[in-house]
Design a protein around this motif. Structure first.
Motif, PDB file in Angstrom:
ATOM      1  N   SER A  68       0.826  -1.209   0.000  1.00  0.00           N
ATOM      2  CA  SER A  68       0.000   0.000   0.000  1.00  0.00           C
ATOM      3  C   SER A  68       0.857   1.255   0.000  1.00  0.00           C
ATOM      4  CB  SER A  68      -0.935   0.002   1.208  1.00  0.00           C
ATOM      5  OG  SER A  68      -0.199  -0.117   2.414  1.00  0.00           O
ATOM      6  N   ALA A  69       2.126   1.124   0.421  1.00  0.00           N
ATOM      7  CA  ALA A  69       3.027   2.281   0.450  1.00  0.00           C
ATOM      8  C   ALA A  69       3.339   2.795  -0.942  1.00  0.00           C
ATOM      9  CB  ALA A  69       4.326   1.923   1.168  1.00  0.00           C
ATOM     10  N   TRP A  70       3.066   2.006  -1.961  1.00  0.00           N
ATOM     11  CA  TRP A  70       3.358   2.422  -3.338  1.00  0.00           C
ATOM     12  C   TRP A  70       2.262   3.297  -3.927  1.00  0.00           C
ATOM     13  CZ3 TRP A  70       4.740  -3.254  -5.025  1.00  0.00           C
ATOM     14  CH2 TRP A  70       5.916  -3.645  -4.372  1.00  0.00           C
ATOM     15  N   PHE A  71       1.144   3.436  -3.236  1.00  0.00           N
ATOM     16  CA  PHE A  71       0.016   4.196  -3.754  1.00  0.00           C
ATOM     17  C   PHE A  71      -0.166   5.493  -2.975  1.00  0.00           C
ATOM     18  CE2 PHE A  71      -0.682  -0.179  -4.853  1.00  0.00           C
ATOM     19  CZ  PHE A  71      -1.168  -0.126  -6.153  1.00  0.00           C
ATOM     20  N   LYS A  72      -0.619   6.503  -3.669  1.00  0.00           N
ATOM     21  CA  LYS A  72      -0.773   7.822  -3.038  1.00  0.00           C
ATOM     22  C   LYS A  72      -1.717   7.795  -1.842  1.00  0.00           C
ATOM     23  CE  LYS A  72       0.334  10.730  -7.037  1.00  0.00           C
ATOM     24  NZ  LYS A  72       0.958   9.674  -7.832  1.00  0.00           N
TER      25      LYS A  72
ATOM     26  N   GLY B 109       7.595   2.615 -15.287  1.00  0.00           N
ATOM     27  CA  GLY B 109       6.512   1.689 -15.007  1.00  0.00           C
ATOM     28  C   GLY B 109       6.239   1.459 -13.544  1.00  0.00           C
ATOM     29  N   TYR B 110       7.108   1.965 -12.652  1.00  0.00           N
ATOM     30  CA  TYR B 110       6.908   1.783 -11.220  1.00  0.00           C
ATOM     31  C   TYR B 110       6.088   2.930 -10.652  1.00  0.00           C
ATOM     32  CZ  TYR B 110      10.408  -1.996 -10.860  1.00  0.00           C
ATOM     33  OH  TYR B 110      11.093  -3.169 -10.976  1.00  0.00           O
ATOM     34  N   ASP B 111       5.330   2.631  -9.604  1.00  0.00           N
ATOM     35  CA  ASP B 111       4.537   3.653  -8.916  1.00  0.00           C
ATOM     36  C   ASP B 111       5.315   4.207  -7.729  1.00  0.00           C
ATOM     37  OD1 ASP B 111       2.114   3.457 -10.475  1.00  0.00           O
ATOM     38  OD2 ASP B 111       1.748   1.529  -9.494  1.00  0.00           O
ATOM     39  N   TYR B 112       5.243   5.513  -7.548  1.00  0.00           N
ATOM     40  CA  TYR B 112       5.844   6.188  -6.395  1.00  0.00           C
ATOM     41  C   TYR B 112       4.775   7.113  -5.813  1.00  0.00           C
ATOM     42  CZ  TYR B 112      10.131   4.575  -8.635  1.00  0.00           C
ATOM     43  OH  TYR B 112      11.101   3.802  -9.231  1.00  0.00           O
TER      44      TYR B 112
END
Length: 254
Positions: free
Chosen positions: A104-108, A155-158
């Motif tokens: 979940s840390a990868w999503f805003k 392609g990675y989420d930050y």
């Protein structure tokens, strides 16, 4: 005649009792689970060494070994597919893939999405703002990268990539080389991965500050919600037995 009638009544009563008992046993018997094969994308994490697959069949990567151990313990078969990161996201949405690793840390907003459900926590993962040692003093807080060019993986989420300027490369390995060549002053990398490529290329680095911390779990499409109890039991057993830790130690930088 009365004896025959009494015997017949006794026989009928016995048969009925046996029928009732058999019916109860059938109803009470647990249903055998239908065979389940889950589709997982192996190549989607291919650049994320040592988590993703990087060509060594004896050491296929942390994610590959962990998910194989979990699904095997839970009694489910699986198939590996080979999609690049962006295509993997689309394939997941289209139902072509069933399960992946997520935090979940990868999503805003920490929301993994309504079409999905999450397993219990498998392990914790920390991403860092990574710099050359001489630049670490300028990145002591996560907000230090705001407004700056930062090395990231395409392609990675930050969760905060609206606050800095992404400089996308195709792999973590290239981020370490870009850092060495002064393409940027900082990159975002998971700690184990950063140490792996630092050692591989002999590039000194500093884990200047924590960018994000999160619990890693399996994300499944919601239609597989009924599998969560057995998957969670498998995860708990593997953690208690130390198997997850043993997999991590196998990939630790010496």
């Amino acid at each position: 005649m009365k004896n025959r009638h009494r015997q017949l009544q006794t026989l009928i009563a016995t048969v009925m009792a046996m029928f009732i008992l058999l019916s109860v046993n059938i109803d009470a018997a647990p249903e055998r689970p239908m065979p389940v094969t889950l589709k997982y994308n192996l190549a989607g994490t291919g650049s994320w060494v040592p988590y993703g697959f990087f060509g060594d069949v004896d050491k296929p990567g942390i994610f590959a070994e962990v998910i194989a151990a979990i699904l095997d313990r839970a009694g489910y078969s699986f198939e590996f597919y080979y999609y690049p990161p962006k295509r993997a996201d689309k394939a997941f949405d289209e139902g072509l893939l069933d399960v992946d690793f997520m935090s979940s840390a990868w999503f805003k907003d920490g929301d993994i999405g309504d079409p999905y459900v999450a397993s219990s926590t498998i392990f914790n993962l920390t991403e860092y703002i990574v710099t050359l040692p001489e630049n670490a003093h300028g990145y002591v807080t996560p907000s230090s990268i705001h407004g700056q060019r930062v090395g990231t993986v395409a392609g990675y989420d930050y969760h905060d990539d609206d606050k800095f300027i992404r400089v996308d490369f195709f792999s973590e390995a290239r981020l370490i080389k870009g850092l060495q060549m002064l393409r940027f002053r900082s990159v975002i990398l998971e700690g184990v991965t950063a140490k792996h490529w630092s050692s591989h290329y002999d590039v000194p680095i500093a884990l200047a500050s924590v960018h994000s911390e999160g619990e890693v779990f399996l994300r499944l499409r919601k239609e597989f919600s009924d599998l969560l109890p057995s998957l969670n039991e498998a995860i708990a057993a593997l953690k208690n037995e130390g198997e997850i830790d043993r997999i991590f130690q196998k990939y630790a930088v010496k």
